[in-house]
Motif scaffolding. Structure first.
Motif, PDB file in Angstrom:
ATOM      1  N   TRP A  20     -46.045  15.409 -16.273  1.00 27.95           N
ATOM      2  CA  TRP A  20     -45.251  15.813 -15.106  1.00 27.95           C
ATOM      3  C   TRP A  20     -45.958  15.328 -13.847  1.00 27.95           C
ATOM      4  CZ3 TRP A  20     -44.444  21.745 -13.871  1.00 27.95           C
ATOM      5  CH2 TRP A  20     -43.635  21.882 -12.734  1.00 27.95           C
ATOM      6  N   LEU A  21     -45.308  14.399 -13.136  1.00 33.60           N
ATOM      7  CA  LEU A  21     -45.906  13.782 -11.951  1.00 33.60           C
ATOM      8  C   LEU A  21     -45.658  14.587 -10.683  1.00 33.60           C
ATOM      9  CD1 LEU A  21     -47.360  11.344 -10.605  1.00 33.60           C
ATOM     10  CD2 LEU A  21     -45.128  10.244 -10.430  1.00 33.60           C
ATOM     11  N   ARG A  22     -44.379  14.810 -10.364  1.00 37.69           N
ATOM     12  CA  ARG A  22     -44.046  15.492  -9.109  1.00 37.69           C
ATOM     13  C   ARG A  22     -42.634  16.056  -9.177  1.00 37.69           C
ATOM     14  NH1 ARG A  22     -40.702  11.821  -6.430  1.00 37.69           N
ATOM     15  NH2 ARG A  22     -41.064   9.628  -6.887  1.00 37.69           N
ATOM     16  N   GLU A  23     -42.232  16.735  -8.115  1.00 43.68           N
ATOM     17  CA  GLU A  23     -40.953  17.418  -7.964  1.00 43.68           C
ATOM     18  C   GLU A  23     -40.871  18.594  -8.939  1.00 43.68           C
ATOM     19  OE1 GLU A  23     -37.671  14.575  -7.590  1.00 43.68           O
ATOM     20  OE2 GLU A  23     -39.103  13.131  -6.809  1.00 43.68           O
ATOM     21  N   TYR A  24     -40.004  19.563  -8.613  1.00 42.90           N
ATOM     22  CA  TYR A  24     -40.086  20.848  -9.286  1.00 42.90           C
ATOM     23  C   TYR A  24     -38.778  21.259  -9.965  1.00 42.90           C
ATOM     24  CZ  TYR A  24     -44.292  20.628  -6.543  1.00 42.90           C
ATOM     25  OH  TYR A  24     -45.476  20.184  -5.994  1.00 42.90           O
ATOM     26  N   ASP A  25     -37.700  21.398  -9.202  1.00 43.37           N
ATOM     27  CA  ASP A  25     -36.433  21.795  -9.818  1.00 43.37           C
ATOM     28  C   ASP A  25     -35.965  20.776 -10.854  1.00 43.37           C
ATOM     29  OD1 ASP A  25     -36.137  24.173  -8.370  1.00 43.37           O
ATOM     30  OD2 ASP A  25     -35.324  23.099  -6.650  1.00 43.37           O
TER      31      ASP A  25
ATOM     32  N   TRP B 210     -34.998  20.742 -16.721  1.00 44.83           N
ATOM     33  CA  TRP B 210     -35.722  21.779 -17.453  1.00 44.83           C
ATOM     34  C   TRP B 210     -34.974  22.171 -18.729  1.00 44.83           C
ATOM     35  CZ3 TRP B 210     -40.554  22.469 -17.069  1.00 44.83           C
ATOM     36  CH2 TRP B 210     -41.207  22.267 -15.858  1.00 44.83           C
ATOM     37  N   GLU B 211     -33.644  22.074 -18.710  1.00 48.35           N
ATOM     38  CA  GLU B 211     -32.885  22.368 -19.930  1.00 48.35           C
ATOM     39  C   GLU B 211     -33.272  21.402 -21.044  1.00 48.35           C
ATOM     40  OE1 GLU B 211     -30.715  24.036 -16.485  1.00 48.35           O
ATOM     41  OE2 GLU B 211     -31.642  22.091 -16.909  1.00 48.35           O
ATOM     42  N   THR B 212     -33.413  20.115 -20.689  1.00 49.75           N
ATOM     43  CA  THR B 212     -33.813  19.113 -21.684  1.00 49.75           C
ATOM     44  C   THR B 212     -35.248  19.351 -22.139  1.00 49.75           C
ATOM     45  OG1 THR B 212     -32.313  17.483 -20.714  1.00 49.75           O
ATOM     46  CG2 THR B 212     -34.072  16.646 -22.123  1.00 49.75           C
ATOM     47  N   ILE B 213     -36.124  19.663 -21.191  1.00 51.00           N
ATOM     48  CA  ILE B 213     -37.521  19.926 -21.545  1.00 51.00           C
ATOM     49  C   ILE B 213     -37.615  21.116 -22.498  1.00 51.00           C
ATOM     50  CG2 ILE B 213     -39.765  20.664 -20.627  1.00 51.00           C
ATOM     51  CD1 ILE B 213     -39.034  19.035 -18.074  1.00 51.00           C
TER      52      ILE B 213
ATOM     53  N   SER C 196     -49.794  19.139  -6.201  1.00 56.77           N
ATOM     54  CA  SER C 196     -50.990  19.587  -6.908  1.00 56.77           C
ATOM     55  C   SER C 196     -50.656  20.315  -8.208  1.00 56.77           C
ATOM     56  CB  SER C 196     -51.809  20.515  -6.012  1.00 56.77           C
ATOM     57  OG  SER C 196     -51.133  21.757  -5.839  1.00 56.77           O
ATOM     58  N   PHE C 197     -51.660  20.443  -9.045  1.00 61.15           N
ATOM     59  CA  PHE C 197     -51.542  21.258 -10.264  1.00 61.15           C
ATOM     60  C   PHE C 197     -51.176  22.690  -9.892  1.00 61.15           C
ATOM     61  CE2 PHE C 197     -53.601  24.284 -13.147  1.00 61.15           C
ATOM     62  CZ  PHE C 197     -53.017  23.946 -14.358  1.00 61.15           C
ATOM     63  N   ASP C 198     -51.816  23.239  -8.865  1.00 58.33           N
ATOM     64  CA  ASP C 198     -51.553  24.622  -8.468  1.00 58.33           C
ATOM     65  C   ASP C 198     -50.106  24.817  -8.035  1.00 58.33           C
ATOM     66  OD1 ASP C 198     -54.161  25.291  -9.028  1.00 58.33           O
ATOM     67  OD2 ASP C 198     -54.840  25.175  -6.938  1.00 58.33           O
ATOM     68  N   GLN C 199     -49.535  23.841  -7.336  1.00 60.80           N
ATOM     69  CA  GLN C 199     -48.132  23.949  -6.918  1.00 60.80           C
ATOM     70  C   GLN C 199     -47.209  23.978  -8.137  1.00 60.80           C
ATOM     71  OE1 GLN C 199     -48.487  20.492  -4.210  1.00 60.80           O
ATOM     72  NE2 GLN C 199     -47.391  21.722  -2.695  1.00 60.80           N
ATOM     73  N   LYS C 200     -47.490  23.127  -9.101  1.00 60.36           N
ATOM     74  CA  LYS C 200     -46.666  23.095 -10.312  1.00 60.36           C
ATOM     75  C   LYS C 200     -46.792  24.400 -11.095  1.00 60.36           C
ATOM     76  CE  LYS C 200     -46.935  18.036 -10.906  1.00 60.36           C
ATOM     77  NZ  LYS C 200     -47.835  17.676  -9.796  1.00 60.36           N
TER      78      LYS C 200
ATOM     79  N   ALA D 152     -40.518  30.795 -12.243  1.00 58.99           N
ATOM     80  CA  ALA D 152     -39.254  30.375 -12.866  1.00 58.99           C
ATOM     81  C   ALA D 152     -38.939  31.271 -14.062  1.00 58.99           C
ATOM     82  CB  ALA D 152     -39.340  28.923 -13.309  1.00 58.99           C
ATOM     83  N   LEU D 153     -37.779  31.907 -14.055  1.00 58.95           N
ATOM     84  CA  LEU D 153     -37.430  32.844 -15.116  1.00 58.95           C
ATOM     85  C   LEU D 153     -37.375  32.165 -16.485  1.00 58.95           C
ATOM     86  CD1 LEU D 153     -34.656  34.965 -13.336  1.00 58.95           C
ATOM     87  CD2 LEU D 153     -37.033  35.607 -13.788  1.00 58.95           C
ATOM     88  N   TYR D 154     -36.881  30.941 -16.527  1.00 61.52           N
ATOM     89  CA  TYR D 154     -36.737  30.257 -17.818  1.00 61.52           C
ATOM     90  C   TYR D 154     -38.072  29.813 -18.403  1.00 61.52           C
ATOM     91  CZ  TYR D 154     -36.970  26.315 -14.585  1.00 61.52           C
ATOM     92  OH  TYR D 154     -37.355  25.465 -13.585  1.00 61.52           O
ATOM     93  N   ALA D 155     -39.138  29.800 -17.561  1.00 57.66           N
ATOM     94  CA  ALA D 155     -40.419  29.290 -18.030  1.00 57.66           C
ATOM     95  C   ALA D 155     -40.995  30.141 -19.158  1.00 57.66           C
ATOM     96  CB  ALA D 155     -41.410  29.202 -16.881  1.00 57.66           C
ATOM     97  N   ARG D 156     -40.539  31.415 -19.268  1.00 60.77           N
ATOM     98  CA  ARG D 156     -41.046  32.280 -20.347  1.00 60.77           C
ATOM     99  C   ARG D 156     -40.676  31.731 -21.721  1.00 60.77           C
ATOM    100  NH1 ARG D 156     -37.467  37.548 -19.060  1.00 60.77           N
ATOM    101  NH2 ARG D 156     -37.835  36.727 -16.967  1.00 60.77           N
ATOM    102  N   TYR D 157     -39.684  30.821 -21.754  1.00 52.03           N
ATOM    103  CA  TYR D 157     -39.261  30.220 -23.020  1.00 52.03           C
ATOM    104  C   TYR D 157     -39.951  28.882 -23.281  1.00 52.03           C
ATOM    105  CZ  TYR D 157     -35.610  33.698 -22.322  1.00 52.03           C
ATOM    106  OH  TYR D 157     -34.943  34.878 -22.110  1.00 52.03           O
TER     107      TYR D 157
END
Length: 291
Positions: free
Chosen positions: A175-180, A216-219, A236-240, A247-252
């Motif tokens: 993962w290089l950059r950008e978030y959504d 994120w759905e594909t990931i 940065s790593f910290d930002q990611k 992110a609620l979906y990150a729990r999955y």
């Protein structure tokens, strides 16, 4: 290593005729600065530009001693005032309109230019391409022996990274950059090369470009075993990590719950002299992973 020609250089569609070694060099990206330092050409470097992350500790003092012309790309006037005889860049944006301008313009000003092979359009990034870059830079700076030594050292170093046939390879997202809508390593760039050389499987290898967006759905549907998160001055790593924590979906996301989020320096994911560092680092992480 195989022998490289000492004659003319064909570089990303630009012909560089034989000429005396460069004495007044400006590097336009950190990738170029560190490559020149690696072969001992820092004494020929007038100035540098566009730093993306912390320099490698082994040459940080030498890196910091080189004057910085601009935080990003310098304006053409300030660059011209340096009277360079060679410009070296790691990314094609350096010679765009929002960079310093076309390479042909600089040739008319008396400055040749070199662009890393990985920046050439429609070209799969390879280690051989990186080795050619270093050999070419050695030729342009009169440091052919030093460049050849660097290449041989990396070839020997990377040849020791063997993947056991009995061990499962991890699925990896870089993962290089950008978030959504994350911008990640696709099929053909240095990021994919890093993953494969380190022994992993790139979950975004079907993206038909060096870097591209993946939802994120594909990931989540592909469930990477490890996520390498690029640490840079601008993402940065910290930002990611903070983004994923909110992110609620990150729990999955299995890699998150398993503690398999790992920082990697931006410069270790580009086709420059720190790519072998990145490959070695990733290989160690992949070998330590347990399915």
């Amino acid at each position: 290593m195989s022998a490289y020609s000492a004659g003319a250089i064909e570089n990303c569609g630009v012909h560089l005729a034989p000429a005396p070694k460069a004495e007044r060099i400006v590097s336009l990206n950190q990738q170029a600065t560190e490559a020149l330092i690696a072969i001992g050409a820092d004494q020929q470097l007038l100035a540098q530009a566009y730093q993306d992350d912390a320099p490698a500790s082994r040459w940080a003092e030498r890196f910091d001693a080189i004057p910085t012309l601009a935080r990003e790309y310098p304006n053409p006037e300030s660059l011209l005032a340096e009277k360079p005889d060679l410009l070296v860049a790691g990314f094609s944006s350096a010679f765009s309109d929002w960079g310093v301008g076309a390479r042909e313009r600089w040739l008319a000003y008396g400055a040749r230019s070199y662009l890393f092979e990985s920046a050439c359009a429609r070209q799969t990034v390879t280690l051989d391409g990186l080795y050619r870059d270093m050999a070419n830079l050695g030729q342009l700076t009169g440091l052919q022996a030093e460049a050849e030594s660097w290449v041989q050292t990396q070839q020997q170093r990377l040849s020791k990274l063997q993947w056991p046939e009995s061990q499962q390879k991890p699925k990896v997202l870089l993962w290089l950059r950008e978030y959504d809508l994350p911008y990640v390593a696709g099929c053909c760039g240095a990021g994919n090369l890093l993953i494969e050389q380190a022994g992993g499987i790139n979950v975004a290898a079907d993206l038909p470009k060096s870097w591209g967006h993946l939802s994120w759905e594909t990931i989540l549907s592909r469930q990477p075993d490890l996520i390498l998160m690029v640490d840079s001055n601008w993402s940065s790593f910290d930002q990611k990590q903070a983004y994923l924590n909110g992110a609620l979906y990150a729990r999955y996301l299995n890699a998150l719950t398993a503690g398999q989020l790992h920082p990697i320096a931006f410069s270790e994911t580009m086709a420059g002299v720190r790519l072998p560092d990145g490959i070695e680092r990733a290989h160690q992480l992949f070998r330590a992973w347990q399915p």
